[in-house]
Design an enzyme around this catalytic site. Structure first.
Site, mmCIF file in Angstrom:
data_model
loop_
_atom_site.group_PDB
_atom_site.id
_atom_site.type_symbol
_atom_site.label_atom_id
_atom_site.label_comp_id
_atom_site.label_asym_id
_atom_site.label_seq_id
_atom_site.Cartn_x
_atom_site.Cartn_y
_atom_site.Cartn_z
ATOM 1 N N ARG A 2 68.134 37.105 -26.240
ATOM 2 C CA ARG A 2 68.145 36.172 -27.467
ATOM 3 C C ARG A 2 67.981 34.943 -26.810
ATOM 4 O O ARG A 2 68.076 34.410 -25.878
ATOM 5 C CB ARG A 2 70.015 35.997 -27.300
ATOM 6 C CG ARG A 2 70.195 35.357 -28.758
ATOM 7 C CD ARG A 2 71.827 34.892 -28.909
ATOM 8 N NE ARG A 2 72.717 36.070 -30.015
ATOM 9 C CZ ARG A 2 73.466 36.461 -29.618
ATOM 10 N NH1 ARG A 2 73.960 36.080 -28.946
ATOM 11 N NH2 ARG A 2 74.070 37.754 -30.323
ATOM 12 N N HIS B 161 70.386 45.517 -20.057
ATOM 13 C CA HIS B 161 70.883 43.782 -19.179
ATOM 14 C C HIS B 161 71.143 44.220 -17.842
ATOM 15 O O HIS B 161 70.902 42.944 -16.972
ATOM 16 C CB HIS B 161 72.393 43.637 -20.347
ATOM 17 C CG HIS B 161 72.479 42.074 -19.389
ATOM 18 N ND1 HIS B 161 73.482 42.219 -18.914
ATOM 19 C CD2 HIS B 161 72.382 41.414 -19.974
ATOM 20 C CE1 HIS B 161 73.248 40.699 -18.381
ATOM 21 N NE2 HIS B 161 72.654 40.021 -19.436
#
Length: 731
Positions: free
Chosen positions: A421, A451
């Site tokens: 993001r 991630h």
């Protein structure tokens, strides 16, 4: 630290049936907990012991946090309300109920930000730093600003008439503008004009020393536009004006049918800039007629509207923090480079080959991670490099090293996460640059974010191949590595190397590992590993053995794990959690979580590393303990919608550092710690309690003055690190 509650309390707790508690009594609301976190950040701006510009930095950070909260979390709830989605939160609130509760808390937090700014302004003025500064302007300063406006601002701004003949101008996300209510002098006709301030302009203009003398005077760019509006509108009388700021829905949802992720994200970034307005901030003295027009044209049905007599966009204060006044900032800190690497003449691979090594950032330099990749790029014995990239920043030496490796003929694979993001655009740029250098770029799963922080280097040695791995708890980012506390674990352990290869194959080829020797990964089995280890502690407690859990993470929101921790508490397991941000778990609730303590550390550095430790039948800290580091927090998104790694620490030296230094120091901290009240959800700052020293213990200062064990090599012979000890009642 006892392993079971005292009898009277245990009997009292047993009278309460935890299964009869409502969801609201069992869990804290995720969004309200996040606002509590930002309140703690804001409190650092009011901490009198901090240097003034550092207090200003915390105020700016709290503003940035609130902006993101509005653009993502509040916008998401508003979208659910618009769509008629009635999905309940963990504490059984509808989106509409959450929005109502958040609105009042959000406004209160905004008011406290403005109060903190008013508190700081006179203190900074005493030090010769003036923000806004219009009351400090003499004739020379005013003349300089007027010329600056003519030369540097007026050429790049565009007044736009607001009338039926002109479409209403688009106001970008985070955009700042001014409206003017005008009367044409020639014929008396009325006109409303909008001036949008380009994001390329600085938020503040600093009057130069040759004009302002020894004082630093900053004037906000929007105030200059209002101040010199007569230059923009000759022949008009200015009846009224006002400054405003817009925040828009900035979340990006990936559509399942999005086959070309690159093309999708390029268009999605553009859509984000044009997302629905979620918040409008305006000056308290905004012209009434212009305000009515603005509200109408922006279509603010679901938007929050706030008026302030203070500063719009407090995040912009970050520019003032850069003022060259080291006396008003924390003393500079230079991270240490690992001695063991230097003892091997800077050869990172020789140092890792000798023994596993963990690096504790930012106290120890992130440069060793970059050197790991640089040396791999130049080493003729290295045959391949695989690298995950979640956030790499704008100036990335990691990207440069990967490009160099590919250009040197290595087989290089980079997993670039497009769904990071607010970094999507930068990551698209890096992906293009990597591909042009010959790197094989993979974008991973459509539904899951990658991630995990992993580098994997395969090197030819002694007629065979050896795999060297770096597992991190933080991003490969040049800026955040200087302010985030994270762990970098280097190993040549063959089992971890084989697991890392399987993890990359899972990401790049969707080949689910049939068996992992050491690692646990989400969304496959990471949650189950944590649950199994909690269950083991429950079994120890029921047998009357020591049973302890120590965790450190950023957020804990996942219901299954929280419920298992409640079960552990009821069995007598002692649970201590250091959770920096969101915590949906309620500690200390009689009959539910009597044996759980939750604390949050907020200070000079941002606590970011994740560590999970289990006593394994022994009192913590113990050489027998199970210790893991991870890229994952205990959240639904980390356990179900992201690819994460949970890495067991087997090496004795590394185990000692992670458990008995890093984790224990966090538990012992008394100077930056807040304790969570399980009944109210409030956090109370810990006042200097006995820890390592009678006057309290600051874990950040400890690590700045006492670098970690691992990687110190022969330096330990001359410079012994003070041993941390767990005192009764300290945790």
């Amino acid at each position: 630290m006892s392993t079971a509650p005292d009898t009277p309390e245990a009997e009292q707790s047993a009278a309460i049936d935890p299964e009869q508690l409502s969801p609201e009594e069992r869990y804290f609301n995720r969004e309200m907990s996040w606002l509590s976190f930002n309140e703690r950040v804001l409190e650092e701006a009011r901490r009198a012991s901090y240097p003034l510009l550092e207090r200003m930095r915390f105020l700016s950070i709290s503003g940035s946090n609130l902006d993101e909260f509005m653009m993502i979390r509040v916008a998401g709830l508003a979208g659910q309300v618009r769509s008629g989605v009635a999905e309940m939160s963990l504490d059984a609130r509808t989106p509409k109920q959450q929005l109502a509760a958040l609105s009042a808390r959000f406004r209160e937090l905004e008011e406290r930000q403005q109060a903190a700014l008013l508190e700081l302004l006179p203190l900074l003025a005493e030090q010769g730093i003036h923000i806004k500064g219009e009351d400090r302007l003499d004739e020379a300063s005013d003349a300089w600003l007027r010329q600056y406006f003519l030369d540097h601002i007026m050429p790049v701004i565009t007044p736009q008439a607001i009338d039926p003949a002109h479409p209403f101008p688009f106001v970008a996300n985070l955009g700042i503008g001014a409206l003017f209510n005008l009367t044409r002098n020639e014929d008396g006709s009325q006109l409303v004009e909008m001036v949008l301030i380009p994001s390329a302009l600085p938020r503040f203009v600093r009057i130069p020393e040759e004009v302002a003398g020894d004082e630093a005077i900053y004037v906000a760019i929007e105030r200059l536009v209002v101040r010199f509006a007569d230059l923009l509108f000759p022949g008009f009388t200015i009846n009224g004006d006002g400054v405003f700021r817009v925040l828009r829905d900035s979340d990006i949802e990936v559509e399942e049918e999005a086959e070309d992720l690159v093309r999708y994200f390029r268009s999605a970034i553009q859509r984000r800039r044009r997302g629905q307005v979620i918040m409008l901030e305006i000056d308290e003295g905004f012209d009434a007629e212009a305000e009515e027009l603005l509200r109408d044209k922006l279509e603010l049905e679901q938007a929050s509207i706030t008026k302030t007599s203070g500063m719009l966009g407090i995040v912009g204060l970050a520019e003032v923090v850069e003022e060259d006044r080291p006396d008003l900032k924390f003393p500079p800190f230079s991270p240490r480079y690992p001695e063991r690497v230097m003892e091997h003449d800077g050869d990172v691979f020789a140092a890792i080959h000798e023994k596993d090594m963990v690096i504790h950032h930012p106290y120890e330099s992130f440069e060793v991670v970059v050197d790991f990749l640089r040396q791999a790029a130049a080493d003729p014995n290295v045959v391949s490099i695989k690298q995950s990239l979640y956030r790499a920043g704008q100036q990335s030496s990691v990207i440069n090293a990967l490009c160099e490796a590919a250009e040197n003929g290595k087989s290089v694979t980079a997993v670039v996460e497009l769904k990071a993001r607010f970094d999507e655009e930068q990551n698209l740029k890096w992906a293009g640059e990597l591909e042009r250098s010959g790197v094989q770029v993979i974008y991973g799963f459509i539904d899951w974010k990658t991630h995990a922080k992993i580098s994997m280097v395969v090197r030819q040695e002694d007629g065979g191949y050896r795999t060297y791995c770096h597992f991190g708890t933080g991003n490969y980012h040049p800026v955040t590595t200087k302010i985030y506390t994270d762990l970098s674990y280097f190993t040549a352990d063959p089992a971890l190397g084989r697991d890392a290869a399987k993890l990359f194959n899972f990401i790049t080829g969707y080949v689910e590992p049939d068996r992992l020797e050491r690692l646990a990964i989400s969304p496959l089995n990471l949650r189950d590993r944590l649950l199994a280890d909690i269950e083991a502690e429950i079994a120890f407690a029921r047998k009357g053995k020591p049973a302890t859990i120590w965790w450190k993470m950023n957020q804990i929101t996942e219901k299954t794990v929280i419920d298992k921790l409640y079960e552990a508490s009821q069995a007598g397991v002692q649970v201590v959690i250091v959770c920096r941000g969101i915590c949906c778990l309620r500690p200390g609730v009689p009959g539910l979580s009597d044996n759980i303590t939750v604390k949050s550390i907020i200070g000079r550095f941002l606590e970011h590393g994740r560590i999970y430790a289990f006593g394994n039948g022994q009192p913590l800290p113990s050489d027998k303990a199970k210790v893991y580091i991870s890229s994952a927090d205990v959240m639904d998104r980390n356990l179900y919608r992201r690819v994460e790694a949970l890495v067991p620490i087997i090496n004795d030296t590394v185990h000692d550092q992670v458990l008995e230094q890093v984790l224990l120091a966090n538990l012992l901290d008394t100077e930056q710690s807040w304790l969570l009240d399980g009944e109210t959800g409030d956090y109370e700052r810990v006042e200097s309690e006995p820890g390592l020293e009678e006057d309290g213990f600051n874990c950040h200062e400890y690590f700045m003055t006492n670098p970690s064990l691992s990687g110190r090599g022969d330096a330990l012979k001359e410079d012994r690190i003070p041993k941390l000890t767990l005192r009764k009642g300290a945790v």
